[in-house]
Design an enzyme around this catalytic site. Sequence first.
Site, PDB file in Angstrom:
ATOM      1  N   SER A  48       0.796  -1.226   0.000  1.00 46.43           N
ATOM      2  CA  SER A  48       0.000   0.000   0.000  1.00 46.43           C
ATOM      3  C   SER A  48       0.827   1.274   0.000  1.00 46.43           C
ATOM      4  CB  SER A  48      -0.939   0.010   1.209  1.00 46.43           C
ATOM      5  OG  SER A  48      -0.218  -0.103   2.420  1.00 46.43           O
ATOM      6  N   ASP A 340      -3.679   7.984   7.791  1.00 43.68           N
ATOM      7  CA  ASP A 340      -4.519   7.102   8.597  1.00 43.68           C
ATOM      8  C   ASP A 340      -3.598   6.432   9.619  1.00 43.68           C
ATOM      9  OD1 ASP A 340      -3.240   4.980   7.255  1.00 43.68           O
ATOM     10  OD2 ASP A 340      -4.893   4.651   5.867  1.00 43.68           O
ATOM     11  N   HIS A 343      -0.622   4.621   7.289  1.00 46.98           N
ATOM     12  CA  HIS A 343       0.009   5.220   6.116  1.00 46.98           C
ATOM     13  C   HIS A 343       0.324   6.701   6.298  1.00 46.98           C
ATOM     14  CE1 HIS A 343      -2.622   1.855   4.747  1.00 46.98           C
ATOM     15  NE2 HIS A 343      -1.487   1.506   4.149  1.00 46.98           N
TER      16      HIS A 343
END
Length: 366
Positions: A48, A340, A343
């Site tokens: 990610s 978040d 991340h």
Amino acid sequence: MASKIPTVAVLVIVATLCCVLADGLTIEEARNLTAQKKMTGFIVIGDSTVDTGNNNYYPLYSVLEANFPPYGENFYNRTATGRFCDGQLAPDYLTKYFNLGEYVPAILLLNSEKIVYSQPNASYASAGTGFDNCTAVNVWPFPDELVWFNKYVQDLSALVGNETAKETINNAVCLFSMGTNDWIRNYFIPENICGRALQYTVDQYADFLVRVFNQSLEVLYKGGCRRFIVYSVPATGCMPTVKAVAGNFSGKCVDRFNNAAVIHNTKIQQALLGFNQTHDVKTAYVSFYELLLDAVYNSSKYGFTESSIPCCGMLLSPRAILCNPLLPTCPDASKNVFWDSVHPTQAFYEILANKTMDALTYGFFS
């Protein structure tokens, strides 16, 4: 915020390997390389941290997606593209620096358009995946990234011919960013079905992961990759969700997570050095770990005012990883290290991209 970095982080990082010096590459030099066709694109492999939206286009594995607000609120047209961020990721910035486009497209987005692009600038990454197939629970497994890469090489050869395709891939840069999920979604999660912590010590598991890394380098090399940028595993013990679950939300980073990252990263560097010595390649190693750790403990140095609380999410549960579209975000994401609970923000990724440029010179592209 305390300025002293914990002793766990005291590690000499070899920032670059081979003939790549620390002088850095300017944006003007980067664009000249592209104009001279000495740089053709970024082939992005990973999780990610570099997924630009592939999980949106793989219905079978759709548990981890970021295609809803407030993700993308600082991206072009405030669009939630599937990036786990408020805006751009490091490869997006690098793409602009090299004048290859405004951002890195997801390979599955390009595939959905039924067009084969002669420029090999795309992300094959998938959020939630890892070197260990047991990490990829309800997400795109890592071997599929390599399958799609090989498919692109075949399609490009059919489009422009074998020799031109080979030269195009040779002149691209393979950017690798993976390993985080193997620790935070697998090894340190007791309920994980594979029970890796019962099978391996931290050192043994890092060896297992690095063996897969070595195998993947061979696949990419066989497909034509000759230049590699490898990001280390970040300081996972500093992630808000890790700290919160440990009951240390606003305090120091969690040592056992960071210790594992240090062990993992040391082995990755050794593997990359060995690969560099036995193959005709140029390699650069960029310490995502050191940068994130420093940003957390010395946030003002980078212009951040908040390094523990993420800009979105976590208001309802410390285990919450993603943003909640029904909850407000912080007033200015550029002041936060984390977007978040896992991340970083676009602001952090821009700094990571600049650190990447610092690890490159013209010699890397010769």
